[in-house]
Write an enzyme that holds these catalytic residues in place. Structure first.
Site, PDB file in Angstrom:
ATOM      1  CB  ILE A  18     -78.284 -31.890  99.691  1.00  0.00           C
ATOM      2  CG1 ILE A  18     -77.951 -31.490  97.839  1.00  0.00           C
ATOM      3  CG2 ILE A  18     -79.936 -31.137 100.290  1.00  0.00           C
ATOM      4  CD1 ILE A  18     -77.946 -32.967  97.629  1.00  0.00           C
ATOM      5  CG  PHE A  19     -79.006 -27.003 105.623  1.00  0.00           C
ATOM      6  CD1 PHE A  19     -77.884 -27.541 106.893  1.00  0.00           C
ATOM      7  CD2 PHE A  19     -79.605 -26.398 106.081  1.00  0.00           C
ATOM      8  CE1 PHE A  19     -78.239 -27.247 107.734  1.00  0.00           C
ATOM      9  CE2 PHE A  19     -79.623 -26.120 106.955  1.00  0.00           C
ATOM     10  CZ  PHE A  19     -79.819 -26.802 108.077  1.00  0.00           C
ATOM     11  N   GLY A  20     -79.788 -30.075 104.881  1.00  0.00           N
ATOM     12  CA  GLY A  20     -81.381 -30.898 105.720  1.00  0.00           C
ATOM     13  C   GLY A  20     -82.136 -30.047 106.741  1.00  0.00           C
ATOM     14  CE1 TYR A  21     -86.245 -26.477 106.543  1.00  0.00           C
ATOM     15  CE2 TYR A  21     -85.026 -26.562 104.754  1.00  0.00           C
ATOM     16  CZ  TYR A  21     -86.620 -26.021 105.395  1.00  0.00           C
ATOM     17  OH  TYR A  21     -86.696 -25.981 104.538  1.00  0.00           O
ATOM     18  N   GLY A  22     -85.158 -30.553 108.302  1.00  0.00           N
ATOM     19  CA  GLY A  22     -86.311 -30.905 108.457  1.00  0.00           C
ATOM     20  C   GLY A  22     -86.420 -32.608 108.402  1.00  0.00           C
ATOM     21  CB  SER A  23     -88.951 -35.592 106.141  1.00  0.00           C
ATOM     22  OG  SER A  23     -88.347 -34.202 104.820  1.00  0.00           O
ATOM     23  CD  GLU A  98     -87.743 -31.743 100.897  1.00  0.00           C
ATOM     24  OE1 GLU A  98     -87.944 -30.667 100.782  1.00  0.00           O
ATOM     25  OE2 GLU A  98     -87.336 -32.400 101.614  1.00  0.00           O
TER      26      GLU A  98
END
Length: 200
Positions: A18-23, A98
């Site tokens: 799972i790619f996260g780019y914010g919180s 999300e």
């Protein structure tokens, strides 16, 4: 494999990235086996999405990041590997955080770990808000976005905290990467803090 099938539990996955780019880069709030800093191609991170739950409300929505398609862009973040029972647990949690509360949809993207010299990609699940989302706010100047962020808060906390934590992650984990959009908004928001404190 389609993102909607993954979310709906129609695939018997034993491992998922799972790619996260914010919180998610500083607060995933789900159990995972491992994590890697890296990037994806074809997207740019922008504070163009509204938030009326975590970092704002219906009257004064905050601004959080989403991704905009751009063939020449890359976005840095963190990829989390979930395995076994973590797959179902993380997806159940993220569907609320999300999708339900954030208004995001899912896509599959190719993630490139920073420490992988072979440039081998790893397919990862991505949450993204599109322009047809009711919460989508769209582009604005760094000054306008910075003012909105500096004056908004929601159930998770102040919108400014979200901005500062994301900027801190980039400086700490990706010091070689320039992010003019993020850092110009950070500067605009911080410039307002003395005035906002004086008004209280």
């Amino acid at each position: 494999m389609k993102p909607k099938d993954i979310i709906a539990g129609k695939t018997s996955l034993t491992s998922l990235w799972i790619f996260g780019y914010g919180s998610l880069v500083w607060k995933p709030d789900f159990k995972y086996k491992s994590s890697k800093v890296g990037y994806i191609h074809g997207y740019k991170r922008r504070f163009w999405h509204g938030d009326n739950f975590h970092r704002g409300n219906d009257d004064l929505p905050g601004r959080v990041v989403t991704l905009i398609e751009d063939d020449d862009a890359t976005t840095w973040g963190v990829c989390f590997e979930v395995t076994g029972s973590q797959v179902e647990e993380s997806l159940k949690y993220l569907n609320v955080r999300e999708a339900v509360c954030g208004g995001y949809v899912t896509k599959l993207v190719d993630f490139i770990p920073e420490d992988d010299q072979s440039n081998q990609t790893q397919q990862a699940l991505l949450y993204i808000a599109t322009p047809d989302n009711p919460l989508y706010l769209g582009p604005a100047s760094p000054e306008v976005i910075g003012h909105q962020i500096a004056t908004r808060q929601g159930k998770t906390g102040h919108n400014l905290e979200y901005l500062l934590r994301l900027a801190e992650f980039m400086r700490r984990s990706c010091p070689h990467v320039d992010d003019p959009h993020l850092f110009s908004i950070e500067a605009a928001a911080l410039a307002l803090v003395p005035y906002l404190l004086g008004a209280q």
